[in-house]
Design a protein around this motif. Structure first.
Motif, PDB file in Angstrom:
ATOM      1  N   SER A  36       0.795  -1.229   0.000  1.00  0.00           N
ATOM      2  CA  SER A  36       0.000   0.000   0.000  1.00  0.00           C
ATOM      3  C   SER A  36       0.825   1.277   0.000  1.00  0.00           C
ATOM      4  CB  SER A  36      -0.943   0.012   1.203  1.00  0.00           C
ATOM      5  OG  SER A  36      -0.216  -0.011   2.409  1.00  0.00           O
ATOM      6  N   LEU A  37       2.063   1.253   0.474  1.00  0.00           N
ATOM      7  CA  LEU A  37       2.861   2.474   0.583  1.00  0.00           C
ATOM      8  C   LEU A  37       4.047   2.506  -0.374  1.00  0.00           C
ATOM      9  CD1 LEU A  37       2.927   2.920   4.466  1.00  0.00           C
ATOM     10  CD2 LEU A  37       1.363   3.944   2.810  1.00  0.00           C
ATOM     11  N   ALA A  70       4.113   7.802   6.783  1.00  0.00           N
ATOM     12  CA  ALA A  70       2.795   7.468   6.242  1.00  0.00           C
ATOM     13  C   ALA A  70       2.098   6.419   7.108  1.00  0.00           C
ATOM     14  CB  ALA A  70       2.930   6.959   4.803  1.00  0.00           C
ATOM     15  N   ARG A  71       2.844   5.407   7.572  1.00  0.00           N
ATOM     16  CA  ARG A  71       2.257   4.394   8.456  1.00  0.00           C
ATOM     17  C   ARG A  71       1.789   5.033   9.757  1.00  0.00           C
ATOM     18  NH1 ARG A  71       7.063   1.652   6.922  1.00  0.00           N
ATOM     19  NH2 ARG A  71       6.676   0.132   5.263  1.00  0.00           N
ATOM     20  N   MET A  84      -7.561   6.517   3.430  1.00  0.00           N
ATOM     21  CA  MET A  84      -6.230   7.074   3.184  1.00  0.00           C
ATOM     22  C   MET A  84      -5.273   5.999   2.683  1.00  0.00           C
ATOM     23  SD  MET A  84      -4.947  10.115   3.270  1.00  0.00           S
ATOM     24  CE  MET A  84      -3.686  10.091   2.005  1.00  0.00           C
ATOM     25  N   SER A  85      -5.443   4.765   3.141  1.00  0.00           N
ATOM     26  CA  SER A  85      -4.597   3.675   2.670  1.00  0.00           C
ATOM     27  C   SER A  85      -4.826   3.418   1.183  1.00  0.00           C
ATOM     28  CB  SER A  85      -4.884   2.396   3.470  1.00  0.00           C
ATOM     29  OG  SER A  85      -4.031   1.351   3.069  1.00  0.00           O
ATOM     30  N   PHE A 145      -3.125   6.277  -0.708  1.00  0.00           N
ATOM     31  CA  PHE A 145      -1.686   6.069  -0.823  1.00  0.00           C
ATOM     32  C   PHE A 145      -1.372   4.990  -1.858  1.00  0.00           C
ATOM     33  CE2 PHE A 145      -0.759   7.669   3.729  1.00  0.00           C
ATOM     34  CZ  PHE A 145      -0.349   8.903   3.246  1.00  0.00           C
ATOM     35  N   GLN A 146      -2.338   4.093  -2.094  1.00  0.00           N
ATOM     36  CA  GLN A 146      -2.117   2.999  -3.039  1.00  0.00           C
ATOM     37  C   GLN A 146      -2.362   3.427  -4.480  1.00  0.00           C
ATOM     38  OE1 GLN A 146      -3.976  -0.426  -1.455  1.00  0.00           O
ATOM     39  NE2 GLN A 146      -2.841  -1.885  -2.689  1.00  0.00           N
ATOM     40  N   GLY A 147      -2.855   4.646  -4.666  1.00  0.00           N
ATOM     41  CA  GLY A 147      -3.002   5.178  -6.017  1.00  0.00           C
ATOM     42  C   GLY A 147      -4.406   5.187  -6.563  1.00  0.00           C
TER      43      GLY A 147
END
Length: 309
Positions: free
Chosen positions: A32-33, A44-45, A116-117, A120-122
């Motif tokens: 995911s990041l 981010a985490r 949000m995850s 962050f994954q696009g």
């Protein structure tokens, strides 16, 4: 407790095209990041954890006067309150843990971290709204609130993430740059390779034949003819001299029309190339394909219509 993020697109009740399903399944299967620079991933985490734990936490000070002389006034559930209410002995203000934060008006706290995850994954705001069962308007509101919260939480993370939401060419991370150079080198190798094994039977015994367009072989095992592109996604794709430049433009986010204008190719051809090059990248350079899909979809969703420099 936040719901687990699904790992297959089949869990979502959406009937897109087959290619759309394959693309989303590919993105869901990625870390995911990994789009972020490695140095920013711990931040981010931590930010994701902050979104998950903040609504149930207790404030440390009054948001109005910063006094630490506070006390619990009304427990959650009393008088219809959704979270604990606090009282400041210094300024006599009442507040809760979200008062004075960009998140104060948001609901569905259990979906904040997954939202949000996914981001962050696009994934786009609209697609995330479909995943989580919220409205597009709510997804846009969350996006603005989370960006403000990120700015307060970690300035470096916010600066990088904000820069990569613009419609301009985005700076590649070191990992993506390395993958791009490796992929460009592999493309160059395809034009000079003279000892490819047979893609049909795997035999290494062959005869090299002359050809104006590509190195061709006659397999001694199965007798079939092939070249360096046979049974690859780039089979029958012409103009090899344009491949390195096309790949670089694709990775940084240029669209089919823009690439066609720069390289003198039709839109239908650049559309075909995009699909084929993504297929070529995914097995060996999944991060590069992930980044390309993110940049391409991000700019495609933009309403500015301004060409890239």
């Amino acid at each position: 407790m936040a719901p687990a993020i699904p790992q297959t697109f089949s869990t979502f009740n959406i009937p897109p095209t087959r290619r759309h399903v394959d693309t989303i399944d590919f993105l869901l299967g990625r870390p995911s990041l990994e789009l972020l620079p490695e140095a920013l991933r711990p931040s981010a985490r931590s930010f994701l954890s902050y979104l998950a734990t903040l609504p149930a936490s207790a404030p440390h000070q009054c948001p109005a006067c910063a006094s630490r002389s506070i006390s619990l006034a009304i427990p959650a559930g009393s008088r219809g309150l959704r979270r604990d209410g606090y009282y400041c002995r210094n300024c006599n203000k009442r507040f809760n843990v979200l008062s004075g934060t960009p998140l104060r008006l948001l609901r569905s706290e259990d979906k904040w971290k997954p939202w949000m995850s996914y981001r962050f994954q696009g994934f786009s705001q609209e697609l995330i709204a479909t995943f989580l069962g919220i409205s597009n308007k709510a997804s846009m509101t969350w996006s603005r609130a989370f960006m403000e919260a990120m700015a307060d939480y970690d300035a470096d993370l916010h600066r990088w993430w904000e820069d990569h939401q613009s419609t301009q060419v985005s700076e590649l991370t070191d990992e993506v740059e390395e993958a791009l150079e490796a992929c460009v080198a592999a493309l160059a190798e395809l034009t000079v390779l003279t000892d490819r094994h047979c893609p049909y039977c795997g035999s290494s015994s062959n005869q090299v034949l002359t050809s104006r367009r590509a190195t061709e072989y006659q397999c001694h095992g199965c007798g079939r003819r092939y070249n360096n592109l046979t049974e690859t996604p780039l089979s029958h794709i012409q103009h090899k001299e344009l491949w390195p430049e096309y790949l670089r433009l694709l990775v940084v986010g240029y669209h089919d029309t823009e690439i066609g204008e720069r390289l003198g190719l039709s839109k239908s051809l650049t559309n075909l190339w995009r699909q084929r090059f993504l297929e070529f990248m995914q097995p060996r350079w999944p991060l590069l394909a992930h980044w390309t899909l993110w940049q391409w979809s991000r700019r495609r969703a933009s309403s500015s219509g301004e060409p890239l420099p």
